[in-house]
Design a protein around this motif. Structure first.
Motif, PDB file in Angstrom:
ATOM      1  N   GLY A  88      31.490   3.762   0.867  1.00 33.93           N
ATOM      2  CA  GLY A  88      32.291   3.351   2.016  1.00 33.93           C
ATOM      3  C   GLY A  88      32.319   1.852   2.206  1.00 33.93           C
ATOM      4  O   GLY A  88      31.557   1.111   1.574  1.00 33.93           O
ATOM      5  N   VAL A 104      34.283  -1.179  -4.346  1.00 36.50           N
ATOM      6  CA  VAL A 104      34.671   0.074  -3.698  1.00 36.50           C
ATOM      7  C   VAL A 104      35.650   0.850  -4.578  1.00 36.50           C
ATOM      8  O   VAL A 104      35.507   2.060  -4.782  1.00 36.50           O
ATOM      9  CB  VAL A 104      35.274  -0.197  -2.312  1.00 36.50           C
ATOM     10  N   TYR A 149      38.340   0.762   2.385  1.00 37.92           N
ATOM     11  CA  TYR A 149      38.004   2.167   2.133  1.00 37.92           C
ATOM     12  C   TYR A 149      39.267   3.029   2.148  1.00 37.92           C
ATOM     13  O   TYR A 149      39.481   3.843   1.255  1.00 37.92           O
ATOM     14  CB  TYR A 149      37.012   2.664   3.191  1.00 37.92           C
TER      15      TYR A 149
END
Length: 289
Positions: A88, A104, A149
Motif C-alpha cells: 500500500g 508500489v 495505490y
C-alpha cells in the motif's frame, strides 16, 4: 478439491484465506518474501495447518519463476492461482517520489505479471484454471491521499480485463476481488512520502492525511463486519461456483461504499460487452457469468 497457490500468504488476506481453504479440504501453497523475521510465526502456523510455504520475491523475475515452480511441485499441480501479494501507499501525491511510485507498481502490477508468466504455461497446458486477484474499491475510484495505490490497482484491473479475454479460450477464468478498507497489517507497511521541503509548501494541509487516516481507523473499529475473514469467505464462495459461471468482479465491503462500486461495475460490464460485440469478439467474455 483444488490445488491453490496464494501469493503473499502471510498477509492480512492471505492467512485467513489459506486457513479457510485448508479447512474445506483444499491443498494450499503460499509465497512469502522470507520465512524468517516478522513472518516466522505466521509461517509456522500455516505449515502446521498443512500449507506448503515457498520463499518468493515478486519483484524479482528469477525468484518468482523458481517460487512458482516449487509451489507447483509441492502441490503436485495447480488449479487455482490467487494473486494476493501487494503493498500500500498513502500520502499527498506530489510528495510521492517517482522511486516510491515505482516500488508500489513493481509489487502490485509488474509483480502480478511475473507471477502470471510463471504460472500460465502450466494452466494453459492443462486447458483449465482459475485466477483470482486482490484489487480494491479504490481500484475503481480514486480518493485523496491514495493516488499511487489507486493507480496501481487501476492498472491491475486493466491488465486483468485483458487476461480475462485472452485466456478464456484456454479454459482459464478470471475473478477480481475488490475489498473495501480492512483493519490489516496493510496499514503498517504503507509506502509514504518523505519530502519535507515540498511538504512545507502545503502548510496546514500537510496534516490532513494523518487526520484522515485516524478517522478511517475509527470507522473500521466501529464496523466489526469489515474484517479480512470476509475475503476468505468470498474466495470460498467463488471456488464453490461452477467453472465458467463465476462473476468477473466481486465486491467485499460492509462500509456502505460497496453498492456504489457494484453499480459502477455493472455499467462497465455492459459497456465492455457492447464494445466487444461491435468488434465481433464478445465470446471472449463468456467464461464469466
Amino acid at each position: 478439491m483444488a490445488k491453490v497457490l496464494i501469493t503473499g500468504i502471510a498477509g492480512g488476506f492471505g492467512k485467513p484465506t489459506a486457513l479457510a481453504l485448508m479447512a474445506r479440504g483444499h491443498e494450499v501453497a503460499g509465497s512469502v518474501r522470507s520465512r524468517a523475521g516478522q513472518n516466522a510465526e505466521t509461517v509456522a502456523e500455516l505449515e502446521a495447518a498443512g500449507a506448503q510455504i515457498v520463499e518468493m520475491d515478486v519483484t524479482d523475475t528469477a525468484s518468482t519463476e523458481a517460487g512458482v515452480a516449487e509451489a507447483i511441485d509441492a502441490l503436485g499441480g495447480l488449479q487455482v492461482l490467487f494473486n494476493n501479494a501487494g503493498i500500500g501507499s498513502y500520502g499527498i501525491q506530489e510528495l510521492m517520489a517517482p522511486e516510491d511510485m515505482a516500488r508500489v507498481f513493481d509489487v502490485n502490477v509488474t509483480g502480478v505479471q511475473r507471477v502470471m508468466r510463471s504460472a500460465l504455461p502450466h494452466l494453459r497446458a492443462q486447458g483449465r484454471g482459475t485466477v483470482l486477484y486482490t484489487s480494491s474499491l479504490i481500484g475503481r475510484i480514486a480518493t485523496p491521499f491514495y493516488g499511487t495505490y489507486s493507480a496501481s490497482k487501476w492498472a491491475l484491473e486493466a491488465i486483468v480485463e485483458c487476461y480475462r479475454t485472452e485466456l478464456s479460450g484456454f479454459g482459464i477464468e478470471s475473478c477480481i476481488i475488490e475489498p473495501g478498507a480492512m483493519p490489516t497489517a496493510f496499514f503498517d507497511g504503507l509506502v509514504t512520502p518523505s519530502d519535507p521541503d515540498r511538504e512545507a509548501g502545503y502548510g496546514d494541509f500537510a496534516q490532513v492525511p494523518t487526520m484522515s487516516a485516524a478517522g478511517l481507523a475509527q470507522m473500521l473499529d466501529a464496523t466489526p463486519a469489515q474484517r479480512p475473514e470476509r475475503i476468505a469467505e468470498a474466495v470460498l464462495a467463488l471456488l464453490d461456483m461452477p467453472h465458467g459461471q463465476k462473476p468477473f468482479r466481486t465486491v467485499v465491503d460492509h462500509t456502505g461504499v460497496g453498492p456504489e462500486i457494484e453499480r459502477y461495475n455493472d455499467v462497465l460490464h455492459d459497456v465492455t460487452r457492447t464494445v466487444l460485440t461491435n468488434f465481433g469478439i464478445e465470446r471472449m467474455l463468456d467464461l464469466n457469468a
